[in-house]
Design a protein around this motif. Sequence first.
Motif, PDB file in Angstrom:
ATOM      1  N   ILE A 286      -2.662   4.079   0.798  1.00 27.69           N
ATOM      2  CA  ILE A 286      -2.951   4.605  -0.545  1.00 27.69           C
ATOM      3  C   ILE A 286      -1.799   5.481  -1.007  1.00 27.69           C
ATOM      4  N   LEU A 287      -1.278   6.274  -0.073  1.00 27.07           N
ATOM      5  CA  LEU A 287      -0.197   7.189  -0.423  1.00 27.07           C
ATOM      6  C   LEU A 287       1.040   6.434  -0.913  1.00 27.07           C
ATOM      7  N   ASP A 288       1.331   5.295  -0.276  1.00 26.40           N
ATOM      8  CA  ASP A 288       2.484   4.496  -0.697  1.00 26.40           C
ATOM      9  C   ASP A 288       2.316   4.037  -2.145  1.00 26.40           C
ATOM     10  N   VAL A 289       1.123   3.534  -2.435  1.00 21.68           N
ATOM     11  CA  VAL A 289       0.853   3.082  -3.803  1.00 21.68           C
ATOM     12  C   VAL A 289       0.944   4.260  -4.765  1.00 21.68           C
ATOM     13  N   TYR A 290       0.347   5.369  -4.350  1.00 19.46           N
ATOM     14  CA  TYR A 290       0.317   6.571  -5.173  1.00 19.46           C
ATOM     15  C   TYR A 290       1.730   7.030  -5.534  1.00 19.46           C
ATOM     16  N   ARG A 291       2.633   6.860  -4.559  1.00 16.60           N
ATOM     17  CA  ARG A 291       3.982   7.385  -4.784  1.00 16.60           C
ATOM     18  C   ARG A 291       4.878   6.448  -5.589  1.00 16.60           C
TER      19      ARG A 291
END
Lengths: 278, 248
Positions: A218-223
């Motif tokens: 999720i963090l990858d997408v978020y960033r």
Amino acid sequence: MRYLKEVLASRELLANLTLREIRGQYKRTIFGQLWSLVNPLASMLVYTLVFAFILRVEPEAGDPSGLDIFAVWLLCGLLPFAFFSNVVQQGMGSILGNVGLVQKVYFARIVLPLSKVGSVGYNWLFEMGVLVVVLVIFGAFVWPWLPLVVVTMVLLAIFAAGIALMLAVANVHFRDTQYFVSIIMQIWMYLTPIIYPISLVAVQSDKYGGLFGTSVTILDVYRINPLERFVAVFRQLLYDNRWPDPQDFLLCAIWALAAFTVGLWIFRRSEKGLAEAL
Amino acid sequence: MSEVAVSIEHVSKKFRLYHERNQSIKSAVMRGRRSVHEDFWALKDVGFEVPVGSTFGLIGSNGSGKSTLLKCLAKIYYPETGSITYNGKIAALLEVGSGFHPELSGRENIFLNGSILGMSKKEITAKFDEIVDFSGVEKFIDQPVKNYSSGMYVRLGFSVAINVNPDILVVDEVLAVGDTEFQAKCAQKFRDFKNQGRTVILVSHSMTSVREMCDSAAWLSHGELVKVGPADETIDAYLDSLPGASAA
């Protein structure tokens, strides 16, 4: 190349239109330029009350600055985002708002959205100046980082200008764009770590692990969100007082360049049809 | 024939007449295509040349394509086919006071409007007194233009525009601004223009002023060029074509 030359030739017009916006904006108000501070100040109070006092969001203290004040931490992200959002929304409406000019006089149309970058940027500069004073009062050692802050501000302005150019054209053809974008901007703000630290997202992301069996979290997408990088760099410089993460900084530059190139290309392609489409 | 200031070659301009215009994303999506429209040719294969130093009139009834041609000349519209070539700097005067900001003073607006019309700050500063003088609003130059009377507003706008000093000036029926005194001043200014070897292209419905000011004229009807030549002949031909011509 010829196009660039023409745009360059209209820099005086750009300056004059920017001045028109700036001078006209707070005419006949008692507080004048101070009004540009009221909006961010009001948001700061509301968010601080709700998120720091009621919901107890606790961002990490600035490292190595040692600052631990939610309101200041918030402003380091909120001011750049407010600038971005204002440039996009005002720049988008700039062609429609100057129908009389576009249909009656020939000039490089690009100065209309760009003058909004100038006038909103002027207010932003004022706000950032006040923020720096506040930071200094609370003991941050920001001075050596100011040149880099200015560079990042320029990058954000370029990024915002690119998006505004694209949307200005879209808005002439589809008037829905402006309403759509104001909603997008609200969502975008909450999808950017402005009123909460990104560490909270990281915690949730770790809980779920890779998405759909891949290693993408999720963090990858978020960033992917370019504003996340910009806000991170501003905080590193202003709140933490340290060198920005090179990857974040580089991505800011790439996003800015990419957005501006695409924006310019789209704008240039449709510039000639604007007077008719209005 | 003498040198050519503007050469218009086979210019055609098409507009879309929308039956159902999709200006919202919803309608674009719902109908699955962008819009329903029909082509309307506002200009059909128009071509003529305007000699340097002449005053050139465009005449024709309403809806004959005069203004469209003027907007093509002013680079506001771009013709579908054909080309327009200029020999010199062009300025268009389609509206006076474009871009005036009501809250700003006359002085600030002169600089703003001048730069919109393509003047540099240096040029405006050099011409500032002349502009103010010509407009006759000296006393109110530091007042916001929203407090101007409509006549003052138009006069100031006109003064800025007339001082752009282009090689080619394109004018839409703005001659009818201001009082008689101001109109006389404008007419004089146009004569000076001509004496300086500049070219003026103007659109007007007033045959008297066209006859008085222009050397040549072009008559447009329904987007097509009917006649181009010396002003008197063209005007006579145009007037003769109108029903009840003898009355004119």
